[in-house]
Scaffold this motif. Sequence first.
Motif, PDB file in Angstrom:
ATOM      1  N   ALA A   1      -6.116   0.064   1.125  1.00  0.00           N
ATOM      2  CA  ALA A   1      -5.107   0.991   0.579  1.00  0.00           C
ATOM      3  C   ALA A   1      -5.628   2.416   0.418  1.00  0.00           C
ATOM      4  O   ALA A   1      -4.841   3.364   0.428  1.00  0.00           O
ATOM      5  CB  ALA A   1      -4.617   0.478  -0.772  1.00  0.00           C
ATOM      6  N   ASN A   2      -6.935   2.576   0.268  1.00  0.00           N
ATOM      7  CA  ASN A   2      -7.457   3.922  -0.015  1.00  0.00           C
ATOM      8  C   ASN A   2      -7.923   4.695   1.219  1.00  0.00           C
ATOM      9  O   ASN A   2      -8.332   5.851   1.110  1.00  0.00           O
ATOM     10  CB  ASN A   2      -8.611   3.831  -1.026  1.00  0.00           C
ATOM     11  N   MET A   3      -7.840   4.067   2.376  1.00  0.00           N
ATOM     12  CA  MET A   3      -8.356   4.767   3.564  1.00  0.00           C
ATOM     13  C   MET A   3      -7.548   6.007   3.914  1.00  0.00           C
ATOM     14  O   MET A   3      -8.064   6.956   4.478  1.00  0.00           O
ATOM     15  CB  MET A   3      -8.406   3.816   4.747  1.00  0.00           C
ATOM     16  N   ARG A   4      -6.265   5.985   3.539  1.00  0.00           N
ATOM     17  CA  ARG A   4      -5.414   7.139   3.868  1.00  0.00           C
ATOM     18  C   ARG A   4      -5.868   8.418   3.150  1.00  0.00           C
ATOM     19  O   ARG A   4      -5.445   9.505   3.486  1.00  0.00           O
ATOM     20  CB  ARG A   4      -3.948   6.843   3.551  1.00  0.00           C
TER      21      ARG A   4
ATOM     22  N   SER B   1       0.827  -1.222   0.000  1.00  0.00           N
ATOM     23  CA  SER B   1       0.000   0.000   0.000  1.00  0.00           C
ATOM     24  C   SER B   1       0.863   1.276   0.000  1.00  0.00           C
ATOM     25  O   SER B   1       0.476   2.281  -0.596  1.00  0.00           O
ATOM     26  CB  SER B   1      -1.019  -0.009   1.140  1.00  0.00           C
ATOM     27  N   GLY B   2       2.066   1.201   0.612  1.00  0.00           N
ATOM     28  CA  GLY B   2       2.963   2.367   0.584  1.00  0.00           C
ATOM     29  C   GLY B   2       3.458   2.631  -0.836  1.00  0.00           C
ATOM     30  O   GLY B   2       3.491   3.772  -1.307  1.00  0.00           O
ATOM     31  N   TYR B   3       3.818   1.564  -1.529  1.00  0.00           N
ATOM     32  CA  TYR B   3       4.295   1.708  -2.916  1.00  0.00           C
ATOM     33  C   TYR B   3       3.165   2.189  -3.826  1.00  0.00           C
ATOM     34  O   TYR B   3       3.367   3.022  -4.718  1.00  0.00           O
ATOM     35  CB  TYR B   3       4.865   0.372  -3.402  1.00  0.00           C
ATOM     36  N   MET B   4       1.957   1.675  -3.572  1.00  0.00           N
ATOM     37  CA  MET B   4       0.787   2.111  -4.357  1.00  0.00           C
ATOM     38  C   MET B   4       0.528   3.606  -4.117  1.00  0.00           C
ATOM     39  O   MET B   4       0.117   4.325  -5.012  1.00  0.00           O
ATOM     40  CB  MET B   4      -0.460   1.292  -3.989  1.00  0.00           C
ATOM     41  N   ASN B   5       0.802   4.023  -2.896  1.00  0.00           N
ATOM     42  CA  ASN B   5       0.646   5.451  -2.590  1.00  0.00           C
ATOM     43  C   ASN B   5       1.669   6.266  -3.379  1.00  0.00           C
ATOM     44  O   ASN B   5       1.362   7.332  -3.914  1.00  0.00           O
ATOM     45  CB  ASN B   5       0.807   5.679  -1.085  1.00  0.00           C
ATOM     46  N   TYR B   6       2.877   5.714  -3.494  1.00  0.00           N
ATOM     47  CA  TYR B   6       3.914   6.373  -4.300  1.00  0.00           C
ATOM     48  C   TYR B   6       3.469   6.462  -5.764  1.00  0.00           C
ATOM     49  O   TYR B   6       3.600   7.490  -6.424  1.00  0.00           O
ATOM     50  CB  TYR B   6       5.227   5.595  -4.140  1.00  0.00           C
ATOM     51  N   LEU B   7       2.890   5.341  -6.279  1.00  0.00           N
ATOM     52  CA  LEU B   7       2.477   5.318  -7.686  1.00  0.00           C
ATOM     53  C   LEU B   7       1.224   6.159  -7.956  1.00  0.00           C
ATOM     54  O   LEU B   7       1.135   6.856  -8.956  1.00  0.00           O
ATOM     55  CB  LEU B   7       2.172   3.872  -8.129  1.00  0.00           C
ATOM     56  N   PHE B   8       0.234   6.031  -7.060  1.00  0.00           N
ATOM     57  CA  PHE B   8      -1.090   6.598  -7.353  1.00  0.00           C
ATOM     58  C   PHE B   8      -1.525   7.713  -6.418  1.00  0.00           C
ATOM     59  O   PHE B   8      -2.627   8.245  -6.580  1.00  0.00           O
ATOM     60  CB  PHE B   8      -2.176   5.504  -7.240  1.00  0.00           C
TER      61      PHE B   8
END
Length: 212
Positions: free
Chosen positions: A54-57, A23-30
């Motif tokens: 992953a989207n709660m942040r 989820s951290g990497y997905m945050n970096y990507l998206f």
Amino acid sequence: MSSEFKNNAILGPINSWMFKILSGYMNYLFGKSKRDLFKNHPETVVEIGPGAGANMRYLKKGTKLIAIEPNIHMHANLKKSAKKYGITLEIKTVIGESIDLPDNSIEFVACTLVMCTVANPAKCVEQIKRILKPAGVFVFIEHVKAKENTIVSFIQNVTHKPWHWFFEGCNTKRDTKSLLESAGFSSLSIEEYNSYSPFVPITPQIKGRAIK
Ligand SMILES: C[S@@+](CC[C@H](N)C(=O)[O-])C[C@H]1O[C@@H](n2cnc3c(N)ncnc32)[C@H](O)[C@@H]1O
């Protein structure tokens, strides 16, 4: 509980763990796109296939999230994410093709990297439209089928079977853009782009916003 989703006792927990780790990497990507898509979301959000959360942040603290997540192996991590980000979570163990929410009842629906995996994406989009209030908003990020005769298309073809098996039904060759374009939303903005990462089979992506 949905009888149409086959929970896999081995791959389910592995994928749940993996989505949590990634989820951290997905945050970096998206992250930038997601912050934009979730901007100004209302107090209640429905998310289809939220995975490990992953989207709660990107949700405001105190948001009520109705999670349509048939994979029971995702639920523990979903609950942990909800606690971490101060989200009031209601999990519905149903598939996106058969959502037990009333017609015209929801202002905002989201999904990211899900239409690739639902068994019947057209039915899922139909359900999203059904539960949305008039002028309700649907936001999405999805990976899509690459153009024919490209390297990515070749890689999608070669990896299709193991990818589909390991990610519990994920189909890298879905034409979700055409599906959304023909779904009859009153307005639709879609951007198609290449998000380069080691996950080549999910390289061409779309993001956007549809209004009922
Ligand atoms: C690739 S994961 C994406 C998870 C999360 N949305 C993210 O961006 O990290 C796909 C998710 O869709 C869920 N899913 C699969 N089939 C579904 C269905 N028919 N209805 C709703 N969700 C489904 C899976 O359990 C999984 O959580």
